[in-house]
Design a protein around this motif. Structure first.
Motif, PDB file in Angstrom:
ATOM      1  N   TYR B  35       0.812  -1.224   0.000  1.00 24.68           N
ATOM      2  CA  TYR B  35       0.000   0.000   0.000  1.00 24.68           C
ATOM      3  C   TYR B  35       0.847   1.278   0.000  1.00 24.68           C
ATOM      4  N   ALA B  39       0.158   4.881  -2.189  1.00 25.53           N
ATOM      5  CA  ALA B  39      -0.572   5.954  -1.519  1.00 25.53           C
ATOM      6  C   ALA B  39       0.315   7.153  -1.227  1.00 25.53           C
ATOM      7  N   SER B  40      -0.308   8.338  -1.191  1.00 27.84           N
ATOM      8  CA  SER B  40       0.405   9.544  -0.782  1.00 27.84           C
ATOM      9  C   SER B  40       0.625   9.482   0.724  1.00 27.84           C
ATOM     10  N   PHE B  42      -0.415  11.424   2.929  1.00 28.09           N
ATOM     11  CA  PHE B  42      -1.659  11.678   3.643  1.00 28.09           C
ATOM     12  C   PHE B  42      -2.493  10.412   3.752  1.00 28.09           C
ATOM     13  N   PHE B  43      -2.605   9.689   2.635  1.00 29.55           N
ATOM     14  CA  PHE B  43      -3.399   8.461   2.665  1.00 29.55           C
ATOM     15  C   PHE B  43      -2.715   7.375   3.486  1.00 29.55           C
ATOM     16  N   GLN B  46      -2.806   9.549   7.585  1.00 34.13           N
ATOM     17  CA  GLN B  46      -4.067  10.116   8.055  1.00 34.13           C
ATOM     18  C   GLN B  46      -5.264   9.207   7.761  1.00 34.13           C
ATOM     19  N   ILE B  47      -5.166   8.401   6.721  1.00 34.30           N
ATOM     20  CA  ILE B  47      -6.236   7.448   6.445  1.00 34.30           C
ATOM     21  C   ILE B  47      -5.805   6.048   6.880  1.00 34.30           C
ATOM     22  N   TYR B  50      -4.368   5.950  10.718  1.00 38.75           N
ATOM     23  CA  TYR B  50      -5.452   6.319  11.633  1.00 38.75           C
ATOM     24  C   TYR B  50      -6.539   5.241  11.644  1.00 38.75           C
ATOM     25  N   ARG B 175       7.638   8.195  13.376  1.00 33.02           N
ATOM     26  CA  ARG B 175       6.435   8.934  13.006  1.00 33.02           C
ATOM     27  C   ARG B 175       6.500   9.362  11.538  1.00 33.02           C
ATOM     28  N   PHE B 249       0.686   9.394  16.815  1.00 33.12           N
ATOM     29  CA  PHE B 249       0.026   9.827  15.581  1.00 33.12           C
ATOM     30  C   PHE B 249      -0.343  11.307  15.664  1.00 33.12           C
ATOM     31  N   ASN B 250      -1.060  11.700  16.732  1.00 33.59           N
ATOM     32  CA  ASN B 250      -1.475  13.095  16.872  1.00 33.59           C
ATOM     33  C   ASN B 250      -0.333  13.973  17.365  1.00 33.59           C
ATOM     34  N   VAL B 286     -12.000   2.011   8.414  1.00 31.77           N
ATOM     35  CA  VAL B 286     -11.649   2.583   7.112  1.00 31.77           C
ATOM     36  C   VAL B 286     -12.824   3.402   6.569  1.00 31.77           C
ATOM     37  N   LEU B 290     -12.734   7.483   6.231  1.00 30.19           N
ATOM     38  CA  LEU B 290     -12.886   8.057   4.886  1.00 30.19           C
ATOM     39  C   LEU B 290     -14.047   9.032   4.842  1.00 30.19           C
ATOM     40  N   THR B 293     -13.464  12.196   6.863  1.00 34.53           N
ATOM     41  CA  THR B 293     -12.468  13.082   6.281  1.00 34.53           C
ATOM     42  C   THR B 293     -13.001  13.798   5.050  1.00 34.53           C
ATOM     43  N   PHE B 294     -13.757  13.094   4.231  1.00 31.89           N
ATOM     44  CA  PHE B 294     -14.090  13.657   2.926  1.00 31.89           C
ATOM     45  C   PHE B 294     -15.527  14.132   2.780  1.00 31.89           C
TER      46      PHE B 294
END
Lengths: 415, 350
Positions: B35, B39-40, B42-43, B46-47, B50, B175, B249-250, B286, B290, B293-294
Motif C-alpha cells: 500500500y 498511496a500519498s 496523507f493516505f 491520516q487514512i 489512523y 512517526r 500519531f497526533n 476505514v 474516509l 475526512t471527505f
C-alpha cells in the motif's frame, strides 16, 4: 476456506483507498484553506467566521495575484486534536499553501505547533486569541493579524476602577487558554490601578449548573468579571439573576456580544450598564466599519452585525489576499517572499490600522464599550472609547511583561 | 450444552493455524504491505495509519462485545490512559511533567497500565449486564473526560499535552509516514491474529459459553467473573497499544480525544463494520475515517455531519450486522451456514 469472502470484501474496500490518491489533479487556482468550528459547541461562531473570510474574498472579486481563489473548508469541534487533524487534511491532502484559521484558543496553539512541521505553508490565524500562540515559542510561518484576548481587554480594567469605582472584583471564566488570556488582560490593568481580585472561578466549557460557582462568589465584591461565551454566558447570567445576585457585571469580549444580548429572558436589567472591551464595537460610526457591515450582510444567514469572529477571519484573509497580490500569486519559493511581504504588511481594516510586531502578532485599535438600551428597547454595545494601537505587551516593556509569566489559572494574582 | 453444540465446539477446537490463514488473508496482507507504494503520505498516515489505530480500539470493543457480550463505551478512555502515560512519563513540550523516560520503558508501562485500568473497569462492569454495562462504561468514560479536562496537576486540563514524539530506533523516526504505517500495521496484524486465534482457544470458547449462558457455566464450575475480567484485561492490551500509537500519531493528547463523541465513534466503527468477525472493526474504521475526512468536500461545511449520520443510519437500517452482515445479505451462498463463525457462535446475543 472460511472467511474468504469477508476478507475479499476488506480487500475491495481497501482498494478504494488508493483511488482518490491517484486523482489529485492540480488546478490553476489559488487554494486557500479555511479552518473553523463547523461542528460542536461553537458551530454558530464557526459559520460566522466563514462569512467574514468570504467577505474578504468577495472584496477582491474572488481573485488574488491574478488567480481565481478556491476556498477549501476544514472543520474542527474546538478541541486542539481535531483542529490539527483538519489542518493536516487541508495541507497534506488538499495541498493548500495558505491556511486561515483556527477559531478558538487552544486550537491556535496546537496549529502553531503543527505549523513548525510545515515550513513551506503559511498559516494565518483565524480568531484564536490565546497569548502563547505568538508570544512564547512562536512559529516562523504563523501570522496573527487579529489580536489576542489580553489586547482585547485594553482600557477595561482602568475604566472599571477609575470610572465605575469597583475596588474588588470576582472573576468567572471558562477553563482554557483564551479566558485565561482575557482575565490576564483585565487584571493587568485593574490590579495596576489598585484593584483586588479575591476570587477566581474556572468552569468547564458547556457547564449547565452554576449554583456552586455562584455560591462561591464572595458577597462583598463590587462587581463580577464574566468571561464566558454563548450558551455558557446565558446560563450563568440567568442563574445568577435567579439566585438574587445584585453585583454589577463586567464583560469579557465574547460575553456581552449580540448572541447574548438578543437572548430571551429577563437578562435585560442586569446587563444594562455592563462595560466590556474587544476588537469591534456595534455602534462604531466610522465609514470603513459601516462599509464592512454592509459587505458582510450580503453573506447567507448573516447576523445584523458581524461578530468579532467574522471580523478576525476577515482581517486575516484580507492580509493574505493583499500579500498575494503583492507577490502576484507566486508561492513557488515555498512562500518565502509571501511571508516577507506579510511580515511588513500594514493596512487599514474596518477597525483602523493593523501592523505586526516581531512575533508576527497584530498591533491594532481596541474598543471599550458599554451595554445600553436603544430607543426600540433592544440592547447594544455603545462605543465609549477607542484605545489606539494596542500591542501584545499592553504597552509594558517586553522584558517586564515576560517576567509576569505564562497565563494560567493562578497567574496573574492580586487577592 | 447440547450434543450438537459440543460436537461443533470440538470441531472448532480441532481447527488450527492453517485453517485460519486463508489465501484471502495472504492477499489482503500483501495489499497492505505494498500500500505505501501506491498511496500519498496523507493516505498512508491520516487514512491508513489512523484507520488501523481506530480499528484496533474498535477491535478491543469487538472482543468484549462479540465474544463476551459486554458492550463497552470506555475503550477510548483506556486508549487515552495509555496516551497520557506516554505524555506524562515521556517527553512533551507543555512544560508539565514530561520525565523523558526512554521509550522502551514507557511503552510497555503505558500498555500495561491501560490493561490494568481496563481490568478495573471490567471488575466494576461485569456485575451488570446488557444496557447497564453500556451505561456504567459511559459513566466511567464521561467521568474520566471531565476529570482530565479539569485536573491541571496531573493531566494539564483542557489543552492536555503536546509535543509527543515517536521514538527514533534503528535510524528511523517512527512517526515518518512509511515507518509509522508499518508500525501500525504490525500492531494491528498481531492484535487481529491474536483475537482470531484466541477466539478458538479454550479461553475464547469458554468466554463465548459464558456469554451465552452464564448461569449454566457457573453451575458446572467456571469462575464467570474471572473469565470476564480477564477478557477486559486482554482488550485493554489492544486498546492500550492503540493508545500509544494514537499519542504518536497526533503528537498530542487532550481531553477532546477521549470525550463522549470519540467514545461513541468507536462504538459506531464497531457496529458499522460488524461484530461477528475481527476484520469487521477494521472495515468499519476505514469507512468511518474516509467518510469523516471527505464528507466536508462532498456536501460543504454546513451539512457534512448530516451526510455522515444518514450514511450510518442507512448501514444500520439495511443491515443490523454492519457491513459484514450486508455482504452476507447481498451475496447469499448455498453453503452459508458452513463458513466462518456464524451469528449463533460469535455474534452479539441479546
Amino acid at each position: 476456506m472460511s472467511m474468504t469472502r469477508r476478507t475479499m470484501l476488506a480487500l475491495a474496500v481497501a482498494t478504494g483507498l488508493t483511488a482518490p490518491a491517484i486523482s489529485i489533479a492540480q488546478a490553476e487556482s489559488m487554494k486557500i484553506g479555511v479552518l473553523a468550528t463547523f461542528e460542536g459547541a461553537f458551530t454558530v461562531l464557526g459559520e460566522d467566521s466563514e462569512r467574514g473570510a468570504l467577505t474578504a474574498v468577495q472584496e477582491f472579486g474572488g481573485k488574488a495575484g491574478g488567480n481565481d481563489i478556491e476556498i477549501i473548508r476544514g472543520s474542527s469541534d474546538a478541541s486542539p486534536d481535531s483542529a490539527v487533524r483538519a489542518a493536516r487534511k487541508l495541507v497534506e491532502q488538499d495541498g493548500v499553501k495558505i491556511l486561515v484559521g483556527p477559531l478558538s484558543g487552544d486550537e491556535g496553539i496546537a496549529v502553531k505547533e503543527y505549523a513548525k512541521t510545515q515550513p513551506d505553508v503559511t498559516f494565518l490565524n483565524g480568531s484564536s486569541a490565546a497569548q502563547d500562540t505568538t508570544f512564547r515559542d512562536p512559529a516562523e510561518n504563523f501570522f496573527r493579524f487579529s489580536t489576542d484576548g489580553a489586547q482585547w481587554m485594553a482600557g477595561l480594567g482602568t475604566y472599571a476602577y477609575n470610572d465605575k469605582g469597583y475596588k474588588t472584583v470576582a472573576t468567572v471564566a471558562e477553563d482554557y487558554s483564551f479566558p485565561y488570556t482575557q482575565v490576564f488582560g483585565f487584571m493587568a490593568e485593574f490590579c495596576k490601578a489598585g484593584g483586588k481580585v479575591p476570587s477566581k472561578s474556572w468552569v468547564p466549557i458547556g457547564n449547565k449548573d452554576y449554583s456552586s460557582v455562584i455560591a462561591a462568589i464572595p458577597d462583598d465584591v463590587d462587581a463580577i468579571y464574566v468571561a464566558l461565551g454563548g450558551a455558557d454566558a446565558v446560563n450563568f447570567l440567568s442563574q445568577y439573576q435567579q439566585a438574587g445576585g445584585q453585583a454589577p457585571l463586567i464583560g469579557g469580549s465574547i460575553t456581552v456580544d449580540q448572541t447574548v444580548l438578543t437572548a430571551k429572558g429577563r437578562l435585560h436589567d442586569i446587563l444594562v450598564g455592563t462595560p466590556a472591551a474587544g476588537p469591534t464595537a456595534d455602534t462604531n460610526d466610522s465609514p470603513e466599519w459601516k462599509a464592512f457591515v454592509e459587505a458582510y450582510k450580503k453573506q447567507d444567514g448573516a447576523f445584523p452585525s458581524p461578530s468579532l469572529f467574522a471580523h478576525a477571519y476577515y482581517v486575516n484573509m484580507k492580509a493574505a489576499l493583499l500579500a498575494l497580490d503583492e507577490v502576484k500569486g507566486d508561492l513557488s519559493d515555498g512562500g518565502k517572499k509571501f511571508r516577507e511581504v506579510l511580515s511588513n504588511l500594514s493596512f487599514e481594516t474596518p477597525t483602523g490600522k493593523v501592523s505586526l510586531d516581531k512575533n508576527r502578532n497584530a498591533i491594532a485599535d481596541m474598543f471599550l464599550t458599554e451595554v445600553s438600551e436603544a430607543a426600540d428597547g433592544t440592547l447594544l454595545n455603545k462605543l465609549i472609547k477607542v484605545t489606539p494601537q494596542v500591542n501584545q505587551t499592553l504597552g509594558i516593556d517586553e522584558a517586564d511583561f515576560r517576567a509576569l509569566g505564562k497565563v494560567s489559572r493562578d497567574n496573574p494574582s492580586c487577592p | 450444552m447440547s450434543l450438537v453444540e459440543t460436537q461443533r465446539t470440538e470441531k472448532l477446537r480441532g481447527s488450527g493455524w492453517r485453517e485460519l490463514v486463508t489465501p484471502a488473508h495472504g492477499l489482503l496482507l500483501l495489499f497492505l504491505l505494498v500500500y505505501p507504494a501506491m498511496a500519498s503520505d496523507f493516505f498512508l498516515t491520516q487514512i491508513g495509519g489512523y484507520s488501523l489505530i481506530l480499528g484496533m480500539i474498535a477491535l478491543s470493543l469487538m472482543l468484549l462485545a462479540g465474544y463476551g457480550g459486554m458492550v463497552s463505551l470506555a475503550q477510548i478512555t483506556i486508549a487515552g490512559a495509555a496516551a497520557y502515560v506516554i505524555a506524562i512519563f515521556g517527553e512533551n513540550n507543555s512544560g508539565v511533567h514530561g520525565f523523558a523516560w526512554p521509550w522502551w520503558v514507557i511503552t510497555p508501562m503505558a500498555i500495561l497500565f491501560a490493561s490494568v485500568l481496563s481490568a478495573a473497569f471490567g471488575w466494576v462492569a461485569v456485575r451488570t449486564e446488557g444496557i447497564y454495562t453500556i451505561m456504567i462504561t459511559l459513566a466511567i468514560a464521561t467521568a474520566c473526560f471531565y476529570f482530565t479536562q479539569q485536573n491541571y496537576a496531573l493531566f494539564n486540563g483542557f489543552p492536555g499535552y503536546s509535543g509527543l514524539r515517536a521514538p527514533e530506533v534503528f535510524g528511523l523516526y517512527w512517526r515518518d509516514p512509511v515507518p509509522f504505517y508499518y508500525l501500525c500495521l504490525a500492531n494491528a496484524v498481531v492484535a487481529y491474529a491474536a483475537v482470531l486465534y484466541g477466539a478458538r482457544s479454550t479461553f475464547g470458547l469458554t468466554l463465548q459459553a459464558v456469554r451465552d449462558n452464564p448461569r449454566r457455566m457457573r453451575a458446572i464450575g467456571y469462575n464467570v467473573t474471572a473469565h470476564k475480567v480477564f477478557a477486559w484485561w486482554l482488550s485493554g492490551l489492544i486498546a492500550g497499544a492503540a493508545g500509544v500509537l494514537l499519542a504518536w500519531f497526533n503528537g498530542r493528547i487532550s481531553p477532546g480525544s477521549i470525550a463522549v463523541g470519540p467514545a461513541i465513534n468507536i462504538l459506531i466503527i464497531a457496529i458499522i463494520g460488524g461484530l461477528r468477525h475481527p476484520v469487521g472493526p477494521f472495515i468499519g474504521a476505514v469507512v468511518v475515517v474516509l467518510i469523516q475526512t471527505f464528507a466536508i468536500d462532498l456536501v460543504g461545511a454546513e451539512r457534512f455531519n448530516t451526510l455522515i449520520g444518514l450514511f450510518f443510519l442507512a448501514v444500520v437500517f439495511l443491515s443490523p450486522d454492519g457491513i459484514l452482515g450486508l455482504w452476507e445479505r447481498v451475496k447469499p451462498r448455498p453453503d452459508r451456514d458452513a463458513w466462518g463463525p456464524g451469528p449463533e457462535r460469535s455474534g452479539v446475543r441479546e
